[in-house]
Design a protein around this motif. Structure first.
Motif: not given
Ligand code: SF4
Length: 791
Positions: A229-238, A263-268, A397-399
């Protein structure tokens, strides 16, 4: 109920859902019909034509991806003629494709390569000679990706991914025929509006768009994916972390809820920090003013001795701890247990205090639970979405993608209420620009219109809520003209927004820190809760009040009791039954004093009342307000211990520093903004001697005479489930079968998609009369930083 139809494919009877295309049905039933331009998350293109099928009673062939299933349809998916056509089509694609598979990074992950192999198209068997290939130049101007037109098969997946999934509409075709390429605009990629989310990389079926990595990645078959699970934001992308030789080579999105591959740029791309050379690898102790590397035993002994001495001399409440919204649930649980059971103080808090404390206070007062009422995926199906105080495209971003999809594909009305022209304004039906700090006024104005025009939900108010009359009295004093005078939003716009929101069968409110981070943040949240209750928009799908939590595990850190007033599961420390429950479980007395908040801790340290601090994974020297004050406070402590992955600004002030593991190096769970508990899986070992945070705290606790001997994070979750009713049915074993949203009180409970369905967590929803109070911002500089009395 979903209507089903019966089809026959190659003599087999299959069932299809209404509106499903034939390719999706066939693949779901195991027919491996090829298709390069098709992706289940995109509208069908029918461009590559590989999914050709025959329909009984109709002439010729047609593309299965663009063909809607019909009841009674009889199809041929595989026969010699269709397979020969497919073979020819792949041959034609290969003519223009730069087949440098020997050196291509995507080899092993390339769908065209797989099809060439499947249809036996080696160089000798290919009938069409490649023209002398004019290898067009790569566009490597983007900081995160590279486009190689010589490998592009013009399938349109990247263009549609950018357009339909991310709602950015940046990519398109340029030129024609053999010269056709994908372009990000009239100039190069870097000059475009591309923010590097990498959706195009994820969906490219060849190596035409690829990640720009520091080093050439290993071949696909040399790497193993680890789902986490992504460690950046509260969306919690897998995410899938692709591991080779003990290192993370790249990251892709997992095709799972809540992000379904995006994902967004941070997660990827934002993972290179994990393998930076300046990670902490050994414990450090300050000797003669310098931090020097020592053994774990020496560091742990030093911390145990110094904390014990402070406790002995000044009492347990002279020590405070900051837990972390970026650490796992299990680590937060162990940390607060250490503070409460081992040290004997409730002085534990974390950075949620500075972002969404007003959400927790406001929503708990109105609904009985401080959490996001609904689920992320429901947002796409709301009829109206009111976004305020959230630049969702940048922060979640995903929301934001789902909000754009709701407008574009499902006809939702979007109301943006924000002084800034944020990205979502482009998609909005209404954009209201309020003066900063006037949120209560415009919300009251909306509610005045709703009430005076009879747009409220009388039955919901009568049956599900209380204290309506006192609330109405206040609202009557906010006609649109007065709300306009205060907020700067025109009275007509206030009326239009009120009508639009109230008319929607399901309306969702989405907000973030533009609402909470005010001196009257709790009033803002209470007002939004009033608005939702007034129109009956709580307790049903695609509605509700949806605070978007900032860091990846703010929700979980709060849930697991990293707060000074509540134990795990929001059980008040002042309630005797809470103390009994935890004293029995932990075998130690729990303090009856409500602990200090972060802000109070800094004041107390500054004033000399606080002597020691333990900080796990937070960096108040960057994230807290009034940094000069924080620096003075931390320097005034007798003893400071910090555990982190880098020597942060806060760690540089510490007496002892423990090297900690990153999210990629640990097992556990995060809870995202929609209360969904998500597994975090260890992909690689921590560098050097770094350790998981829960292990560090457990070792320290054991040395201080309160043994903690967990074998693994799953065991910690089992203990959490025993003492935390909302997590009562959650275990790592269950999470491996699928994520669960709390409340999940028992092992057979499926989890809760949206809250307050039949009744509010507190019984009846409570209206609060909220008056507009001018922002205190202008007078902030005059506020004395004296510690305020604790509750
Ligand atoms: Fe990670 Fe981006 Fe998804 Fe947030 S929106 S959980 S930062 S990949």
């Amino acid at each position: 109920m979903t209507q089903r139809m019966a089809l026959t494919i190659d003599g087999r009877h299959v069932k299809a859902k209404m509106g499903e295309n034939v390719l999706a049905v066939a693949r779901r039933k195991g027919f491996d019909i090829p298709g390069l331009c098709y992706h289940p998350r995109l509208t069908p293109t029918g461009g590559c034509r590989l999914c050709l099928v025959k329909i009984e009673g109709r002439p010729g062939t047609t593309t299965a991806c663009t063909l809607q299933a019909e009841d009674g349809m009889v199809l041929t998916a595989f026969d010699d003629e269709l397979e020969a056509d497919r073979r020819s089509l792949i041959e034609l694609l290969l003519v223009e494709h730069n087949c440098d598979c020997l050196v291509c990074e995507s080899s092993g992950g390339c769908e065209l390569q797989d099809l060439a192999y499947r249809y036996g198209l080696d160089k000798r068997s290919r009938r069409y000679p490649s023209p002398v290939q004019q290898l067009s130049e790569e566009d490597a101007s983007s900081p995160v990706l590279v486009y190689d037109p010589s490998k592009c098969i013009l399938c349109e997946r990247c263009i549609k991914a950018c357009d339909e999934i991310q709602g950015k509409e940046i990519l398109s075709y340029a030129y024609r025929g053999l010269n056709a390429v994908v372009t990000a605009g009239p100039h190069d990629w870097a000059a475009s509006e591309c923010d590097g989310c990498g959706e195009c990389v994820q969906l490219c079926p060849t190596g035409a768009i690829r990640e720009k990595l520091d080093a050439k990645p290993p071949r696909r078959w040399e790497m193993r994916p680890v789902q986490t699970t992504c460690s950046y934001c509260g969306v919690g992308c897998r995410l899938d972390l692709w591991v080779h030789d003990g290192r993370i080579a790249k990251i892709t999105g997992s095709e799972m809820v809540p992000n379904f591959g995006s994902t967004c740029v941070k997660g990827r791309f934002g993972h290179t920090y994990i393998q930076k050379d300046d990670r902490l690898t050994r414990p450090l102790i300050r000797r003669n003013g310098e931090l020097v590397a020592v053994s774990w035993d020496e560091a742990l002994d030093e911390v145990a001795a110094r904390l014990s001495a402070i406790k002995e001399e000044h009492g347990a409440d002279a020590i405070a701890g900051l837990s972390s919204a970026t650490c796992t649930n299990e680590e937060n649980y162990v940390f607060q247990k250490f503070m409460r059971a081992c040290l004997g103080t409730n002085n534990v808090d974390h950075c949620a205090r500075l972002c969404h404390a007003s959400t927790v206070a406001g929503l708990a007062a109105a609904f009985g639970s401080g959490a996001m009422t609904n689920s992320i995926e429901e947002i796409e199906f709301a009829d109206c979405i009111l976004v305020t105080g959230s630049n969702t495209t940048e922060t979640h971003p995903i929301i934001a993608n789902l909000i754009k999809r709701a407008v574009r594909y499902h006809g939702a009305k979007l109301i943006v209420i924000d002084p800034r022209k944020i990205d979502l304004v482009r998609h909005a039906s209404l954009w209201l620009r309020q003066r900063n700090g006037t949120d209560v006024a415009w919300i009251n104005g909306l509610m005045n219109v709703i009430l005076s025009e009879g747009l409220h939900d009388e039955a919901f108010i009568a049956n599900r809520t209380e204290d309506f009359d006192a609330f109405r009295e206040v609202i009557d004093a906010y006609p649109p003209e007065r709300a306009s005078e205060i907020s700067g939003v025109s009275a007509d716009d206030i009326r239009a927004a009120a009508r639009m929101y109230a008319a929607a069968p399901a309306a969702a409110i989405v907000y973030s820190m533009g609402i909470t981070q005010h001196t009257h943040g709790t009033d803002n949240v209470l007002s939004l809760a009033n608005l939702a209750m007034l129109t009956g928009n709580v307790g049903k799908a695609s509605s509700g009040v949806n605070p978007l939590r900032g860091q990846n595990n703010v929700q979980g850190a709060c849930d697991l009791g990293a707060l000074p007033n509540v134990c795990p599961g929001y059980q008040a420390v002042t309630a005797p039954e809470t103390r009994t429950r935890f004293e029995e479980a932990w075998g130690r007395k729990i303090s009856t004093n409500v602990g200090l908040t972060i802000v109070e801790m800094m004041h107390a340290a500054h004033d000399g009342g606080l002597k020691g601090m333990v900080i796990m994974g937070e960096n108040p020297m960057v994230s807290d307000p009034n940094l000069n004050h924080v620096e003075e406070a931390l320097k005034a402590l007798d003893f400071l211990v910090v555990q982190d992955v880098f020597l942060t600004e806060t760690a540089q002030l510490a007496d002892v520093v423990f090297p900690a593991a990153s999210f990629a190096e640990t097992d556990g769970t995060f809870t995202n903004t929609e209360r969904r508990v998500l597994l975090v899986n260890k992909a690689i070992d921590p560098p050097g001697e770094a350790r998981q945070d829960w292990k560090i705290i457990s070792d320290l606790s054991t040395r201080m005479g309160y043994p903690m001997s967990y074998a693994n994070a799953a065991e910690i979750m089992d203990e959490i489930a025993e003492v935390t009713p909302i997590y009562g049915g959650i275990s790592h074993r269950r999470l491996r079968e699928g994520e669960l949203q709390w409340p999940c009180p028992s092992s057979d409970h499926p989890g809760t998609k949206f809250l307050h369905e039949a009744k509010f967590s507190r019984g009846l929803g409570r209206f609060h009369p909220v008056e507009y109070v001018p922002s205190a911002r202008s007078s902030l500089r005059f506020i004395s930083w004296k510690r305020r009395p604790t509750a």
